[in-house]
Design an enzyme around this catalytic site. Structure first.
Site, PDB file in Angstrom:
ATOM      1  N   ASP A   1     -13.695 -17.992 -11.315  1.00  0.00           N
ATOM      2  CA  ASP A   1     -13.004 -17.842 -10.456  1.00  0.00           C
ATOM      3  C   ASP A   1     -15.107 -17.223  -9.174  1.00  0.00           C
ATOM      4  O   ASP A   1     -15.835 -16.484  -9.415  1.00  0.00           O
ATOM      5  CB  ASP A   1     -12.787 -16.007 -10.302  1.00  0.00           C
ATOM      6  CG  ASP A   1     -12.258 -16.284  -8.326  1.00  0.00           C
ATOM      7  OD1 ASP A   1     -13.367 -16.567  -7.347  1.00  0.00           O
ATOM      8  OD2 ASP A   1     -10.964 -15.455  -8.178  1.00  0.00           O
TER       9      ASP A   1
ATOM     10  N   TYR B   1     -14.693 -19.657   2.475  1.00  0.00           N
ATOM     11  CA  TYR B   1     -14.965 -18.227   3.676  1.00  0.00           C
ATOM     12  C   TYR B   1     -15.447 -17.516   3.516  1.00  0.00           C
ATOM     13  O   TYR B   1     -16.166 -17.108   4.503  1.00  0.00           O
ATOM     14  CB  TYR B   1     -13.417 -17.784   4.614  1.00  0.00           C
ATOM     15  CG  TYR B   1     -12.515 -17.150   3.337  1.00  0.00           C
ATOM     16  CD1 TYR B   1     -13.168 -15.425   3.041  1.00  0.00           C
ATOM     17  CD2 TYR B   1     -11.613 -17.525   2.705  1.00  0.00           C
ATOM     18  CE1 TYR B   1     -12.337 -15.264   2.247  1.00  0.00           C
ATOM     19  CE2 TYR B   1     -10.343 -17.157   1.945  1.00  0.00           C
ATOM     20  CZ  TYR B   1     -10.775 -15.518   1.430  1.00  0.00           C
ATOM     21  OH  TYR B   1     -10.252 -14.748   0.867  1.00  0.00           O
ATOM     22  N   LYS B   2     -16.282 -17.308   2.355  1.00  0.00           N
ATOM     23  CA  LYS B   2     -17.593 -16.501   1.871  1.00  0.00           C
ATOM     24  C   LYS B   2     -18.945 -17.546   2.319  1.00  0.00           C
ATOM     25  O   LYS B   2     -18.856 -17.811   3.504  1.00  0.00           O
ATOM     26  CB  LYS B   2     -17.369 -16.387   0.437  1.00  0.00           C
ATOM     27  CG  LYS B   2     -16.199 -15.008   0.419  1.00  0.00           C
ATOM     28  CD  LYS B   2     -15.990 -14.585  -0.999  1.00  0.00           C
ATOM     29  CE  LYS B   2     -14.796 -13.696  -0.425  1.00  0.00           C
ATOM     30  NZ  LYS B   2     -13.950 -13.184  -2.255  1.00  0.00           N
TER      31      LYS B   2
ATOM     32  N   ARG C   1     -21.518  -2.355   0.580  1.00  0.00           N
ATOM     33  CA  ARG C   1     -22.108  -3.731  -0.347  1.00  0.00           C
ATOM     34  C   ARG C   1     -22.131  -4.754   1.016  1.00  0.00           C
ATOM     35  O   ARG C   1     -21.715  -4.600   1.838  1.00  0.00           O
ATOM     36  CB  ARG C   1     -20.469  -4.025  -0.635  1.00  0.00           C
ATOM     37  CG  ARG C   1     -20.837  -5.368  -1.638  1.00  0.00           C
ATOM     38  CD  ARG C   1     -19.049  -5.803  -1.957  1.00  0.00           C
ATOM     39  NE  ARG C   1     -18.397  -6.140  -0.848  1.00  0.00           N
ATOM     40  CZ  ARG C   1     -17.399  -7.521  -1.614  1.00  0.00           C
ATOM     41  NH1 ARG C   1     -17.417  -7.735  -2.451  1.00  0.00           N
ATOM     42  NH2 ARG C   1     -16.903  -8.048  -0.292  1.00  0.00           N
TER      43      ARG C   1
HETATM   44  C1  LIG Z   1     -12.580 -13.207  -2.024  1.00  0.00           C
HETATM   45  C2  LIG Z   1     -11.636 -13.814  -3.280  1.00  0.00           C
HETATM   46  C3  LIG Z   1     -10.452 -13.771  -3.769  1.00  0.00           C
HETATM   47  C4  LIG Z   1      -9.781 -13.651  -2.136  1.00  0.00           C
HETATM   48  O1  LIG Z   1      -8.718 -14.292  -2.444  1.00  0.00           O
HETATM   49  P1  LIG Z   1      -7.222 -14.812  -1.629  1.00  0.00           P
HETATM   50  O2  LIG Z   1      -6.645 -15.847  -2.044  1.00  0.00           O
HETATM   51  O3  LIG Z   1      -8.029 -15.930  -0.691  1.00  0.00           O
HETATM   52  O4  LIG Z   1      -6.771 -14.140  -0.724  1.00  0.00           O
HETATM   53  C5  LIG Z   1      -9.912 -13.871  -4.256  1.00  0.00           C
HETATM   54  N1  LIG Z   1     -10.657 -14.131  -6.233  1.00  0.00           N
HETATM   55  C6  LIG Z   1     -12.192 -13.535  -6.236  1.00  0.00           C
HETATM   56  C7  LIG Z   1     -13.008 -13.028  -7.177  1.00  0.00           C
HETATM   57  C8  LIG Z   1     -12.763 -13.045  -4.398  1.00  0.00           C
HETATM   58  O5  LIG Z   1     -14.159 -12.976  -4.352  1.00  0.00           O
END
Ligand SMILES: *Cc1c(COP(=O)(O)O)cnc(C)c1O
Length: 423
Positions: free
Chosen positions: A209, A234-235, A384
């Site tokens: 991930d 979106y990050k 954070r």
């Molecule tokens: C932000 C994040 C998500 C978010 O997942 P969504 O399906 O977009 O809500 C998942 N895994 C990690 C490690 C994240 O940091």
């Protein structure tokens, strides 16, 4: 004549920053607001604003359903191909679809099914993983009939990933090793290549991930031979709130894996409306329903900004910014009771830093409501601070630390309850 922590030093660093001009390519609606949450929701690129207008008035408004043949249908692959450059992958190895959670579920089940045929059923992860990812893994196991199991290897200190323990537990029953490459709380960064090789040596697949890595550091999925990956747009990619996520599948695995959520968009001939499902060749089989054209198309400008900056330069600025914040922490915040809940060494630290304080939640509230700072908070006591190298400045860090000190030294957090729910 200043120390390395004063404002003059910060301003000099901003002057010398080769990426500084890119800040102007973002909408900065409030110059006084110190935004340190770009690792949760990236800022809005100006180009995205323009593109949104074109998408609405020129494409949807004028072209109507003809838009599907004029580029919309290809967006999952075309935006995927741009993101592939950020990941060090080939253009046909990345697809944009659904959310990170859904993509994680799809790829986990696909991997479990492939590995079940080889008698492998265990998933290995760690307790630094995003808790929601762990829920997804548990869902995947249940949907696969509950015959497999999940091993969650604990971190000794909640900061560093248990690398040796993870490699130690991999065995002939392990189907999948899956981890957050940059962990969401401490910001620890796993050695991607080393763990990928370790998984392969024991016959396991690996699924990373990359949500807190992509757009903040160079990645080399191709060179590392990574099997599977997912991540948010979106990050640090600045794709917009809830923008669809990406999934990566190494080319030679694409046709050996099946999408467990098969539907028409992943069909080889969606408009034949055949009653028999025939998966599309290549990665497109991992689509499920109709692509969310507006939010999907709006990912592209943010990705292009990351490519223009270059991931090596982004990483080097992120290291500079976090080094500066660590100096400030050591000299000014540690004496006030803030602990470092992130790795000290930049080589294993991503682009955010967690600081612990027993009054963390109330301090967070005071920063947001009274001090014009937007950090974020992760339970139980983590402030954070996200340092997005495309637009965060050294002076932002200087001022944020100054305001943080004021909150503590003047007791400004006392009026907030330790019980409030986090916004
Ligand atoms: C932000 C994040 C998500 C978010 O997942 P969504 O399906 O977009 O809500 C998942 N895994 C990690 C490690 C994240 O940091």
């Amino acid at each position: 004549m200043g120390s390395q922590t004063d404002l003059t030093y910060a301003l000099e660093q901003d002057q010398a920053d080769v990426l500084a001009p890119l800040r102007e390519r973002f909408v900065i609606a409030d110059e006084q607001l110190l935004y340190l949450d770009g690792n949760s929701l990236g800022r809005l690129p100006r180009e995205t604003e323009r593109l949104a207008q074109t998408l609405l008035s020129e494409q949807w408004g004028k072209r109507l359903i003809r838009g599907w043949n004029e580029g919309w249908m290809a967006l999952p692959e075309s935006v995927g191909a741009s993101i592939a450059q950020v990941l060090g992958a080939d253009p046909d190895e990345v697809l944009v679809a659904d959310s990170t959670s859904i993509n994680l579920l799809k790829l986990t089940i696909a991997a479990l099914r492939l590995q079940a045929s080889r008698g492998r059923s265990e998933i290995v992860t760690d307790d630094l993983n995003f808790p929601s990812d762990i829920s997804v893994l548990q869902s995947a196991l249940e949907l696969c009939g509950g015959t497999s199991h999940l091993s969650i290897i604990p971190s000794a200190d909640g900061i560093y990933g248990p690398v040796a323990e993870l490699t130690g537990v991999l065995n002939e029953e392990t189907a999948l090793l899956t981890l957050s490459h940059t962990t969401f709380k401490s910001g620890y960064v796993y050695p991607l290549e080393e763990l990928t090789s370790a998984a392969h040596e024991c016959g396991a697949l690996v699924l990373w991930d990359l949500s807190h890595s992509v757009g903040a550091m160079p990645l080399a999925l191709r060179d590392a031979g990574v099997d599977l990956a997912v991540g948010c747009t979106y990050k640090y990619l600045n794709g917009g709130p809830g923008a669809p996520a990406f999934l990566y599948v190494r080319r030679d695995l694409q046709e050996r894996l099946e999408n467990p959520l098969a539907a028409w968009m992943g069909h080889a001939h969606p408009f034949d409306f055949s009653l028999t499902y025939q998966p599309a060749p290549g990665l497109r089989r991992f689509l499920t329903g109709t692509p969310p054209v507006l939010s999907l198309a709006l990912i592209e400008p943010g990705v292009r900004l990351v490519l223009e900056a270059g991931t090596e330069r982004l990483r080097s600025k992120a290291e500079g910014l976090s080094g500066y914040l660590l100096d400030l922490w050591e000299h000014e915040l540690a004496p006030m009771g803030f602990t470092l809940n992130s790795p000290r060494e930049s080589a294993v630290r991503g682009s955010h830093i967690s600081l612990g304080h027993p009054e963390g939640l109330r301090i967070d509230q005071a920063l947001i409501h009274d001090m014009h700072v937007l950090p974020d908070f992760r339970a139980p006591d983590n402030l954070r601070l996200g340092l997005a190298p495309l637009y965060t400045r050294y002076q932002d860090i200087y001022h944020a630390v100054k305001r943080l000190k004021q909150v503590v030294s003047e007791g400004l957090y006392h009026k907030y309850s330790a019980q409030v729910s986090v916004t």
